[in-house]
Design a protein around this motif. Structure first.
Motif, mmCIF file in Angstrom:
data_model
loop_
_atom_site.group_PDB
_atom_site.id
_atom_site.type_symbol
_atom_site.label_atom_id
_atom_site.label_comp_id
_atom_site.label_asym_id
_atom_site.label_seq_id
_atom_site.Cartn_x
_atom_site.Cartn_y
_atom_site.Cartn_z
ATOM 1 N N ASP A 109 85.662 14.611 2.832
ATOM 2 C CA ASP A 109 86.721 15.204 2.374
ATOM 3 C C ASP A 109 88.045 14.661 2.554
ATOM 4 N N LEU A 110 89.095 15.157 1.466
ATOM 5 C CA LEU A 110 90.290 14.465 1.496
ATOM 6 C C LEU A 110 91.118 14.766 2.492
ATOM 7 N N ASP A 111 90.933 15.873 3.233
ATOM 8 C CA ASP A 111 91.957 16.298 4.092
ATOM 9 C C ASP A 111 91.526 15.975 5.565
ATOM 10 N N VAL B 160 88.649 30.235 3.916
ATOM 11 C CA VAL B 160 87.849 31.037 2.748
ATOM 12 C C VAL B 160 86.736 30.348 2.136
ATOM 13 N N MET B 161 86.755 29.068 1.790
ATOM 14 C CA MET B 161 85.956 28.355 1.319
ATOM 15 C C MET B 161 84.524 28.352 2.312
ATOM 16 N N ARG B 162 84.791 28.254 3.662
ATOM 17 C CA ARG B 162 83.545 28.412 4.393
ATOM 18 C C ARG B 162 82.923 29.903 4.547
ATOM 19 N N GLY C 291 82.636 17.468 0.691
ATOM 20 C CA GLY C 291 81.635 18.305 1.487
ATOM 21 C C GLY C 291 82.376 19.186 2.295
ATOM 22 N N SER C 292 83.701 19.353 2.359
ATOM 23 C CA SER C 292 84.525 20.386 3.229
ATOM 24 C C SER C 292 83.944 20.019 4.800
ATOM 25 N N HIS C 293 83.620 21.292 5.329
ATOM 26 C CA HIS C 293 83.230 21.376 6.707
ATOM 27 C C HIS C 293 81.699 20.828 6.820
ATOM 28 N N VAL D 209 87.077 10.644 5.961
ATOM 29 C CA VAL D 209 88.294 11.139 5.107
ATOM 30 C C VAL D 209 87.918 10.111 3.844
ATOM 31 N N HIS D 210 87.912 10.787 2.554
ATOM 32 C CA HIS D 210 87.645 10.081 1.374
ATOM 33 C C HIS D 210 88.274 10.713 0.288
ATOM 34 N N ASP D 211 89.183 10.176 -0.447
ATOM 35 C CA ASP D 211 89.511 10.769 -1.724
ATOM 36 C C ASP D 211 88.672 10.177 -2.791
ATOM 37 N N PHE D 212 88.019 11.286 -3.408
ATOM 38 C CA PHE D 212 87.172 10.820 -4.643
ATOM 39 C C PHE D 212 87.664 10.229 -5.719
ATOM 40 N N PHE D 213 88.870 10.146 -5.819
ATOM 41 C CA PHE D 213 89.716 9.670 -6.953
ATOM 42 C C PHE D 213 89.643 8.029 -6.836
ATOM 43 N N ILE E 268 82.890 31.892 1.755
ATOM 44 C CA ILE E 268 82.341 31.986 0.543
ATOM 45 C C ILE E 268 81.138 31.190 0.443
ATOM 46 N N THR E 269 80.976 30.031 1.088
ATOM 47 C CA THR E 269 79.909 29.075 1.260
ATOM 48 C C THR E 269 78.701 29.733 1.974
ATOM 49 N N ARG E 270 78.957 30.575 2.999
ATOM 50 C CA ARG E 270 78.058 31.368 3.982
ATOM 51 C C ARG E 270 77.584 32.549 3.318
ATOM 52 N N LEU F 103 77.317 16.706 -5.132
ATOM 53 C CA LEU F 103 78.565 17.275 -5.284
ATOM 54 C C LEU F 103 78.642 18.831 -5.500
ATOM 55 N N ARG F 104 78.748 19.484 -4.361
ATOM 56 C CA ARG F 104 78.722 21.056 -4.484
ATOM 57 C C ARG F 104 79.844 21.591 -4.804
ATOM 58 N N ALA F 105 80.027 22.458 -5.976
ATOM 59 C CA ALA F 105 81.257 23.272 -6.380
ATOM 60 C C ALA F 105 82.471 22.380 -6.060
ATOM 61 N N VAL F 106 82.418 21.039 -6.699
ATOM 62 C CA VAL F 106 83.395 20.082 -6.547
ATOM 63 C C VAL F 106 83.766 19.789 -8.305
ATOM 64 N N LEU F 107 82.883 19.454 -9.020
ATOM 65 C CA LEU F 107 83.335 19.344 -10.419
ATOM 66 C C LEU F 107 84.001 20.408 -11.194
ATOM 67 N N MET G 54 96.692 22.128 -6.775
ATOM 68 C CA MET G 54 96.363 22.825 -5.630
ATOM 69 C C MET G 54 95.920 22.210 -4.416
ATOM 70 N N PHE G 55 94.932 21.362 -4.371
ATOM 71 C CA PHE G 55 94.569 20.651 -3.387
ATOM 72 C C PHE G 55 95.729 19.630 -2.813
ATOM 73 N N GLY G 56 96.391 19.106 -3.454
ATOM 74 C CA GLY G 56 97.678 17.976 -3.212
ATOM 75 C C GLY G 56 98.579 19.011 -2.517
HETATM 76 C C1 LIG Z 1 85.313 24.176 -3.637
HETATM 77 S S1 LIG Z 1 85.361 23.289 -2.347
HETATM 78 C C2 LIG Z 1 83.742 22.913 -2.071
HETATM 79 C C3 LIG Z 1 83.406 22.397 -0.708
HETATM 80 C C4 LIG Z 1 81.681 22.098 -0.352
HETATM 81 N N1 LIG Z 1 81.399 21.196 -1.325
HETATM 82 C C5 LIG Z 1 81.185 23.297 -0.442
HETATM 83 O O1 LIG Z 1 80.463 23.585 -1.186
HETATM 84 O O2 LIG Z 1 81.350 24.115 0.609
HETATM 85 C C6 LIG Z 1 86.020 21.491 -2.873
HETATM 86 C C7 LIG Z 1 86.382 20.439 -1.813
HETATM 87 O O3 LIG Z 1 86.578 19.439 -2.393
HETATM 88 C C8 LIG Z 1 87.751 18.905 -1.504
HETATM 89 N N2 LIG Z 1 88.720 17.988 -2.200
HETATM 90 C C9 LIG Z 1 89.745 18.355 -3.245
HETATM 91 N N3 LIG Z 1 90.417 17.078 -3.769
HETATM 92 C C10 LIG Z 1 89.529 15.908 -3.206
HETATM 93 C C11 LIG Z 1 89.623 14.800 -3.186
HETATM 94 N N4 LIG Z 1 90.618 13.932 -3.997
HETATM 95 N N5 LIG Z 1 88.877 13.847 -2.492
HETATM 96 C C12 LIG Z 1 87.872 14.628 -1.727
HETATM 97 N N6 LIG Z 1 87.684 15.852 -1.485
HETATM 98 C C13 LIG Z 1 88.564 16.372 -2.274
HETATM 99 C C14 LIG Z 1 88.481 20.186 -0.963
HETATM 100 O O4 LIG Z 1 88.939 19.801 0.172
HETATM 101 C C15 LIG Z 1 87.254 20.967 -0.804
HETATM 102 O O5 LIG Z 1 86.686 20.697 0.487
#
Ligand SMILES: C[S@@+](CC[C@H](N)C(=O)[O-])C[C@H]1O[C@@H](n2cnc3c(N)ncnc32)[C@H](O)[C@@H]1O
Length: 431
Positions: free
Chosen positions: A280-282, A223-225, A258-260, A305-309, A227-229, A322-326, A204-206
């Motif tokens: 964040d990735l994008d 939508v993420m923003r 961390g998105s926004h 901009v950072h890809d966590f992989f 939901i976060t609020r 790491l919030r709502a990431v794993l 999905m993210f890709g």
């Molecule tokens: C569910 S959201 C959580 C965002 C934020 N931590 C929060 O709690 O509002 C997951 C985030 O992971 C980011 N993400 C997905 N794949 C990623 C990657 N490979 N590297 C960095 N960020 C990535 C997405 O763009 C998205 O912003």
């Protein structure tokens, strides 16, 4: 299971409690009239026993309703695929924006706005009214806003959420069972209902980050923003969730994925000794967030901009958050995310996971709490072929990432019924 008399007695008791509270505090009564407030009770100022009485009424009325339907009618009324069609049309055609709140319109005007036949439009709107309180028809053929459509008209966040639910999430959910059948045991994020629905080999993210999908990415990010609020997940809850005060002057927090940066911004306002890097990735999400930074914390919250992989570029931070990431990633991918943090860690660095935790069966406070958890869990399956975890699963992730990464504690986040804080510490040498 409680009897219908027990349920109705408890409903009456709790309704009396709630009614007395509303009366004594001069608060509006429950309604879908256009003047009704968005939330019946403000969560931050309402006493816990009143919030709990309301929740109990919701649970008990639902249980009573189902009992009175009986198994056959319950099944027939629950599984209604048609349920999503009216909110889909209403958001897709932006019908709530087609006439001002407080005024009225007609089926022909709405049909012209949507560009569909009046016959179809009428069927959709009348379903929306009766099934979802979307619009009202006080006189045949006269359409006005309800509290629900007023909210959609005035709150772009919730409009985005309904649009996302009825477009993306719905079709991904439909394909998820087929994805499970096609890829048993897979932890690959592109073996999901989402990927199958979109006929893509990307996760999905890709997929969202692929050129051409900018509009969908933007909607997802909004939508993420939104939901976060929400009060139960709000960024302000992070303030009391961890001993941020105990971090040293100039201490660094990396908000991974961390998105926004809403959480980092909130924390930076409360802990002036700390610096934050939101990754964040994008590129577009990161640059968009950067351009909207509040002036007062601009110097202490940076975006990257950072890809966590890939290897963590910020070295020696005190906390990697790491919030709502794993929960977006299967175990094998979650372990890779954790391992990629290791080159950044110094002795004593903490990995603070802020995520949903599944409770043991039978220990949920009530049915709605369990239902929320099951929905959250399956949502991750549908979208990313991942899922929520129990505490023990998180401990195993840390162990699998590296034996020097020691699990320290896990606790529910104060003020949140949904998220937990899970902490691990690096006990190896500085990387
Ligand atoms: C569910 S959201 C959580 C965002 C934020 N931590 C929060 O709690 O509002 C997951 C985030 O992971 C980011 N993400 C997905 N794949 C990623 C990657 N490979 N590297 C960095 N960020 C990535 C997405 O763009 C998205 O912003």
């Amino acid at each position: 299971m409680a009897s219908i008399i027990d349920l109705s007695t408890r409903i009456a008791t709790n309704t009396t409690l709630l009614n007395t509270y509303l009366t004594e505090h001069n608060l509006p009564f429950p309604s879908f009239d256009i003047s009704a407030p968005i939330d019946l009770l403000p969560p931050s100022t309402t006493p816990p026993e009143i919030l709990s009485a309301r929740q109990q009424i919701i649970n008990d009325t639902s249980a009573l309703h189902n009992l009175l339907l009986g198994p056959r009618e319950h099944i027939m009324s629950t599984y209604q695929p048609i349920s999503m069609i009216s909110p889909k049309a209403i958001t897709q055609f932006r019908l709530v924006h087609s006439f001002p709140v407080g005024s009225e319109t007609s089926f022909s005007a709405l049909a012209a706005h949507a560009g569909i036949s009046q016959k179809h439009l009428t069927k959709l709107i009348r379903h929306g009214i009766v099934a979802h309180n979307l619009f009202a028809e006080p006189k045949p053929g006269v359409i006005v806003h309800s509290a629900a459509t007023k909210l959609l008209a005035e709150n772009e966040g919730i409009h985005n959420w309904v649009e996302y639910a009825t477009h993306e999430h719905w079709i991904a959910s439909y394909h998820a069972v087929e994805a499970m059948r096609q890829y048993p045991g897979s932890g690959e994020p592109n073996n999901s209902g989402f990927s199958l629905a979109n006929q893509t080999d990307k996760s999905m993210f890709g997929f969202y980050s692929t050129p051409g999908n900018e509009k969908r990415l933007e909607r997802f990010a909004k939508v993420m923003r939104f939901i976060t609020r929400r009060p139960e997940l709000g960024p302000e809850l992070a303030v009391d969730a961890f001993d941020w005060k105990g971090l040293p002057e100039g201490g660094k927090v990396v908000d991974v994925g961390g998105s926004h940066g809403l959480v980092s911004i909130e924390l930076s306002k409360n802990f002036s000794q700390l610096e934050f890097v939101v990754q964040d990735l994008d590129e577009s999400v990161v640059r968009g967030a950067e351009s909207k930074m509040p002036e007062e914390v601009k110097d202490r919250v940076k975006f990257m901009v950072h890809d966590f992989f890939t290897e963590q570029p910020v070295k020696g931070a005190d906390v990697y958050f790491l919030r709502a990431v794993l929960h977006n990633w299967s175990d094998e991918y979650a372990v890779r995310i954790l391992r990629n943090l290791i080159p950044g860690l110094k002795r004593g660095s903490k990995i603070v996971v802020n995520d949903v935790v599944l409770a043991d069966v039978g220990t949920y406070k009530d049915k709605s709490a369990e239902l929320w958890a099951r929905v959250s869990d399956l949502t991750q399956v549908v979208l990313q072929n991942s899922g929520d975890r129990e505490i023990g699963d998180y401990i195993k992730l840390f162990e699998a990432a590296d034996e020097r990464l020691k699990y320290k504690e896990a606790k529910p986040m104060p003020g949140s019924t949904r998220l937990w804080i899970i902490v691990a510490e690096w006990e190896g040498t500085d990387s």
